[in-house]
Write a protein that holds these residues in place. Sequence first.
Motif: not given
Length: 764
Positions: A549-566
């Motif tokens: 999941i961290a790798a996906v985030i690092s590769l997508n520098a334009q990420l605006q919304e993230l929800d990993i709750s619950n």
Amino acid sequence: EKLYLHSKLQIKVLLNIINVLLEFRGLKIFEISDNHITDTVAGYLSSIISSNAQLTHFGIASGNIQDNNAIRVLQALQNVSSLQELSLKNNSISDKAAHDIAAVVSRNTKLQSVNFDENDLKTGGVVVIANGLKNISSLTSLHLGNNRITHEAADDIAEVISSNTQLQELDISKNVLQGTGIATIAKALQRISTLMKLYISDNNITNEAADDIAAALSCNAQLQELDMGLNLFKANGLVSITNTLLGTANLRVLGMQRSKITDEAADSIAEIILHKTRLQELNFSNNCCSIAGIVKVVQALQHISTLTKLYIAKSNLTDEAADYVASAIVCNKQVEVLDISSNKLQGNGAMIIARALKCICTLKELNISNNDIDDTAANLVAAAVYCNTQLRELDISKNEFQVAGVRQILKALQRITTLVKLNISNVNITDEAAEEVSAALACNTRLQELDVGFTKLKSRGIMHIAKCLHNRADLRVLHLQRNKSTDEASYDIAEVASCNTNLRLVNFRDTCLTSPGIVRISKALQSINTLTSLNLSYNNITDEAANDIAAVISLNAQLQELDISNNNLQATGLTIIARALKNICTLTKLYIDRAVEFSTASNRPKSGESEVHHGTALPSNEAAYSIAAAVSCNARLRKIDVSENDFSTLGAMKIAQTLRGIFTLTKLFLSNSNITDDVAQDVAAVISCNTGLQVLDISKNHLQHTGITPIAKALQGINTLIKLYISNNSITDEAAEDIAAVLMCNSELRLFDISHNKLQATGA
């Protein structure tokens, strides 16, 4: 002489094209959009600019260009003096680049258009840029929308307007200018008479600016487009503005959404429509007038024939009003967009409107979602779809359609080949209907957005639909939330992600996926660098999936919304993900509430539960500090939820102190975060910096009267609060007067929870 790169290119292809451009010497117009501007690309662009000093138009849009790379490009542009248009729309440019922007614009004294919409510019940076623009008198278009500009920059913006008396377009929407700032700018607009487009929506504008706005409109009788929705006007202010619009001769577009329009203001809008027979677009959604006021506006639309777009969502429309809507459609046979979502229409009303839609063949967008429409109307809705073969967007979600009704509509879609958006979520689709979904998708090979969430699909149905998407390359948005897909379907879902490398939003909320399935999908998502929204909430994700999941985030520098709750992460996994977020500076929404494992299964909330959460979680301070570091890198956050993570007081304090650097928050959830009176001053400072705050949850903490008092005093400085949760603390009567003052200042408050405190009769 002209080159436009307006589609997403693979980085190798982009570099090859740019490398060829290094040999060019006659380039005058160069625009690039939807491509990530890396360090290498920025270096090449600088060289191209240096070799083409005669540039007249230059633009980088949606390039996620960071400050350092923006500065490199801007420094090259300082050698150009022939620019007429400069656009840096939708990037990540902050005040750090402001001086270089100012240097470019001050050198190019023949500039006609500048566009800095959707960046991270604050008041200080805009003041610097405005000072650079003050020597220019040729501007016809000025765009500063969706930044973080406050009323303190209003004088400088007004001075730029005063110097450019031929201004035709002004966009200052989605800022925090408030009534005082807009009033100052409106006074400057009274000195010009050429304005044709004005966008001031979503600025917390109050009535104090209404007279100045009205005066500005009266001076600009040729106005064609006005969007002033999502503000805080009162009835008399709106009437003043709408009455002035009667004097404009060429109004084509009018945006009045969520403007608290009463019946009196609705009368004025109806008058405008009757006088402005060329009106093409009306957005009247989400207002306060009665059904009689809505009917009056819709009846007025029967007297024109030019309308192409009509938005009347969230307007309490019932079946009784359907005849008027239908008549307006019949009179305006060129209607391309109709949004009647979130109303109270049932089968009979939908049938009346659908019959009218059968009479036209121009419809491109239809939204009937979130009503009470059942299968009695399905046949006519299907017929309306069948007759409008150029349909591009269809939303029938959140209605009472059963499987048979949905199948009828899906069969009609098989006649269409132009669909780019389809939302059939929250209706009764089972695995048996998956074949019709697949058949409709097979006919619409350029589909970009698909939502089949909140249905009764299981793994077999999801796999059937996913297989149909395998060989596509255009998919941008995929919602599969709240289906029983399980890990069995993750292979086909991963294949969809691998094929559609331009995906921007994926929503796998509550899909019964566990870590192996999430790992499989995450590895596929690592081939993408365009994601702006990722939702993995309400699954069974453990630390096993954290690195992917961290790798996906690092590769997508334009990420605006993230929800990993619950989920079932531990502190280690949450820390790994939070550290990846430090590489992002574009986040606007972050939900990590209850991201870690619950102490007991009984604490797990049901999906769709209210915003106040319950549960117990145990991340360490290391996770809290990593979250704080991520927050510090994302100054455009609008919504953040870190509730129910049982941070220590030090961890909560660190997060609160970091949030003090943000000015855009509308929703803040800090429930069950070990907030004590020692942290209260930091929370109060966060509130003071975010005057557009709408939702605050500080329930289930350890606040006493000495802690809640500074928070309450800070809340007295805002008037936008809709929901306030302060339950389950230790609040006593000593804080009652300050809390009461908060209620007095926030007349739009809908939900207030002060239960489970220590109030006595006097305080209550």
